[in-house]
Design an enzyme around this catalytic site. Structure first.
Site, mmCIF file in Angstrom:
data_model
loop_
_atom_site.group_PDB
_atom_site.id
_atom_site.type_symbol
_atom_site.label_atom_id
_atom_site.label_comp_id
_atom_site.label_asym_id
_atom_site.label_seq_id
_atom_site.Cartn_x
_atom_site.Cartn_y
_atom_site.Cartn_z
ATOM 1 N N GLY A 10 5.509 7.901 4.189
ATOM 2 C CA GLY A 10 5.889 6.486 4.230
ATOM 3 C C GLY A 10 7.228 6.268 3.549
ATOM 4 N N GLU A 102 2.495 13.367 -1.804
ATOM 5 C CA GLU A 102 1.654 14.574 -1.863
ATOM 6 C C GLU A 102 1.644 15.366 -0.559
ATOM 7 O OE1 GLU A 102 -2.525 13.912 -2.469
ATOM 8 O OE2 GLU A 102 -2.551 12.108 -1.250
ATOM 9 N N THR A 124 6.772 7.794 -3.716
ATOM 10 C CA THR A 124 5.608 7.146 -3.101
ATOM 11 C C THR A 124 5.357 5.847 -3.849
ATOM 12 O OG1 THR A 124 3.204 7.130 -2.856
ATOM 13 C CG2 THR A 124 4.072 8.706 -4.437
ATOM 14 N N ILE A 125 5.209 4.774 -3.112
ATOM 15 C CA ILE A 125 4.944 3.507 -3.798
ATOM 16 C C ILE A 125 3.601 3.580 -4.517
ATOM 17 C CG2 ILE A 125 6.361 2.113 -2.236
ATOM 18 C CD1 ILE A 125 3.622 0.973 -1.163
ATOM 19 N N ASP A 126 2.711 4.505 -4.087
ATOM 20 C CA ASP A 126 1.383 4.609 -4.707
ATOM 21 C C ASP A 126 1.451 5.171 -6.134
ATOM 22 O OD1 ASP A 126 0.442 3.697 -2.321
ATOM 23 O OD2 ASP A 126 -0.782 5.440 -1.838
ATOM 24 N N ARG A 170 -3.797 3.861 -1.672
ATOM 25 C CA ARG A 170 -4.827 4.523 -0.889
ATOM 26 C C ARG A 170 -5.952 5.072 -1.770
ATOM 27 N NH1 ARG A 170 -2.340 7.409 4.029
ATOM 28 N NH2 ARG A 170 -1.100 8.536 2.525
ATOM 29 N N ARG A 267 -9.395 -17.694 0.308
ATOM 30 C CA ARG A 267 -8.437 -17.203 1.304
ATOM 31 C C ARG A 267 -8.017 -15.794 0.900
ATOM 32 N NH1 ARG A 267 -10.056 -21.176 3.239
ATOM 33 N NH2 ARG A 267 -8.924 -22.954 4.140
ATOM 34 N N GLN A 275 5.434 -4.644 0.955
ATOM 35 C CA GLN A 275 5.605 -3.922 -0.310
ATOM 36 C C GLN A 275 6.586 -2.771 -0.203
ATOM 37 O OE1 GLN A 275 1.299 -3.377 -2.137
ATOM 38 N NE2 GLN A 275 1.283 -3.986 -0.010
ATOM 39 N N ARG A 276 6.826 -2.303 1.020
ATOM 40 C CA ARG A 276 7.735 -1.162 1.185
ATOM 41 C C ARG A 276 9.097 -1.584 1.716
ATOM 42 N NH1 ARG A 276 3.810 2.879 3.883
ATOM 43 N NH2 ARG A 276 5.370 2.900 5.528
HETATM 44 O O1 F6P Z 1 1.425 6.402 1.011
HETATM 45 C C1 F6P Z 1 2.053 5.187 0.878
HETATM 46 C C2 F6P Z 1 1.377 4.118 1.668
HETATM 47 O O2 F6P Z 1 2.174 2.961 1.597
HETATM 48 C C3 F6P Z 1 -0.068 3.832 1.259
HETATM 49 O O3 F6P Z 1 -0.146 2.964 0.163
HETATM 50 C C4 F6P Z 1 -0.633 3.233 2.521
HETATM 51 O O4 F6P Z 1 -2.022 3.394 2.609
HETATM 52 C C5 F6P Z 1 0.066 3.999 3.595
HETATM 53 O O5 F6P Z 1 1.266 4.476 3.045
HETATM 54 C C6 F6P Z 1 0.365 3.187 4.837
HETATM 55 O O6 F6P Z 1 0.905 4.041 5.781
HETATM 56 P P1 F6P Z 1 1.568 3.579 7.137
HETATM 57 O O7 F6P Z 1 2.943 3.062 6.823
HETATM 58 O O8 F6P Z 1 1.602 4.825 7.942
HETATM 59 O O9 F6P Z 1 0.709 2.510 7.724
#
Ligand code: F6P
Length: 343
Positions: A10, A102, A124-126, A170, A267, A275-276
């Protein structure tokens, strides 16, 4: 020396600043750099682009990644690793900088064991890589999620509602917990700590009785809800090339459960890829620049198989294998500390 730069998995805000820094450090040391496009796919079908100080001059503030990315896994493709190695030779690359989480760094580690001169940069944003305190993109994701909480609070207050914000994460709850703390969430649910739905109802009813009709709940996409001893996890049937399902929708399940069981108005909002997207924070830009410069230094020192790492405000390196040995979960002490605000 000719270095290839590749980004996989991602995207994460800060990657362009990392690319700019890698090019600048490499040029300073007299190395040439080329970009590999679309992650490992670019080494399977030889898709590259030239990178020089002019082409990267203004990219540090841009989101996305100028080299594009993919979740391609060469080890899932027939003769994939062999093709990658042949193409590295064909491109006359002396070393490869791989920016990833990872999955991507896992491929890098396996290729390194097969003799490929590789170094890694954690993104990784995670923020779940054990070999580094912070990964590129995490700080920006937290800032966006915190801003979302601040905005949701005003509309939740105006309507006396409960609002649930679902954020990415995730397997770990870093974004959820940091944004929840910074945004003053009344409850945060993370994958590391499954929570019974009755605990959620109790907390909300108690707040209601105290005259607090507005509540904010933050939930990580990978959080598990426990209902009648069953764990609810929202994941897709199909999986990516690394075996991961898509997650999402737990906030909607929680919305229905709370509404059905308490009668309170709820809601839910899934923040998703917002977020990305967009500009990285200053912290992420500088982190990215420092880590990428370190990666070039590792190459100059021929320390292949290492990953640049940020530890206690210093940039250092760890073996790729160490960096991914285990998933970095949210420490339970931190969750316990956050619990003081769950009321
Ligand atoms: O691994 C980073 C991440 O943003 C996770 O938080 C999320 O589950 C996943 O990628 C989403 O992936 P995609 O952009 O393939 O939908």
């Amino acid at each position: 020396m000719k270095i290839g730069v590749l980004v996989g998995g991602g995207d994460a805000p800060g990657l362009n600043a990392a690319i700019k820094s890698a090019v600048s450090k490499a040029n300073e040391l007299g190395f040439d750099v080329i970009g590999i496009r679309n992650g490992w796919a670019g080494l399977l079908d030889v898709d590259t682009q030239p990178l020089n100080s002019d082409s990267v001059e203004d990219i540090h503030s841009r989101g996305g990644v100028i080299l594009y990315t993919s979740r391609t896994n060469p080890f899932k493709i027939e003769n994939g690793p062999k093709k990658v190695i042949e193409n590295i030779k064909k491109l006359k690359l002396d070393a490869l900088i791989v920016m990833g989480g990872e999955d991507t760094l896992g491929v890098a580690e396996r290729l390194h064991e097969m003799g490929v001169p590789i170094v890694g940069v954690p993104k990784t944003i995670d923020n779940d890589l054990s070999g580094t305190d912070y990964s590129i993109g995490f700080d920006t994701a937290v800032a966006i999620a915190t801003d979302a909480i601040d905005r949701l609070r005003t509309t939740a207050e105006a309507h006396h509602r409960i609002v649930i914000l679902e954020v990415m994460g995730r397997n770990t709850g870093w974004i959820a917990l940091y944004a929840g703390l910074a945004g003053g969430a009344n409850l945060t649910l993370i994958p590391e700590v499954p929570l019974g739905v009755s605990q959620v109802y109790d907390l909300l009813k108690k707040r209601h009785e105290m005259g607090k009709a507005c509540s904010i709940i933050v939930v990580a996409e990978g959080a598990r809800l426990v209902k009648e001893k069953e764990q609810i996890l929202m994941e897709s049937m199909e999986k990516d090339e690394f075996g991961h399902p898509r997650l999402g929708g737990i906030s909607h399940v929680l919305e229905d459960l709370i509404q059905g069981n308490t009668g309170l108005e709820v809601r839910s909002v899934v923040l998703g890829h917002l977020q990305r997207g967009g500009s990285p924070t200053a912290f992420d830009r500088i982190l990215a620049m420092r880590l990428a410069a370190k990666a070039v230094e590792l190459i100059a020192e021929k320390k292949f198989g290492e990953m640049a790492s940020f530890q206690a405000c210093e940039v250092t390196s760890v073996p790729l294998r160490e960096g991914m040995k285990e998933r970095k979960s949210v420490p339970l002490e931190l969750y316990e500390m956050a619990k003081a605000f769950f009321r």
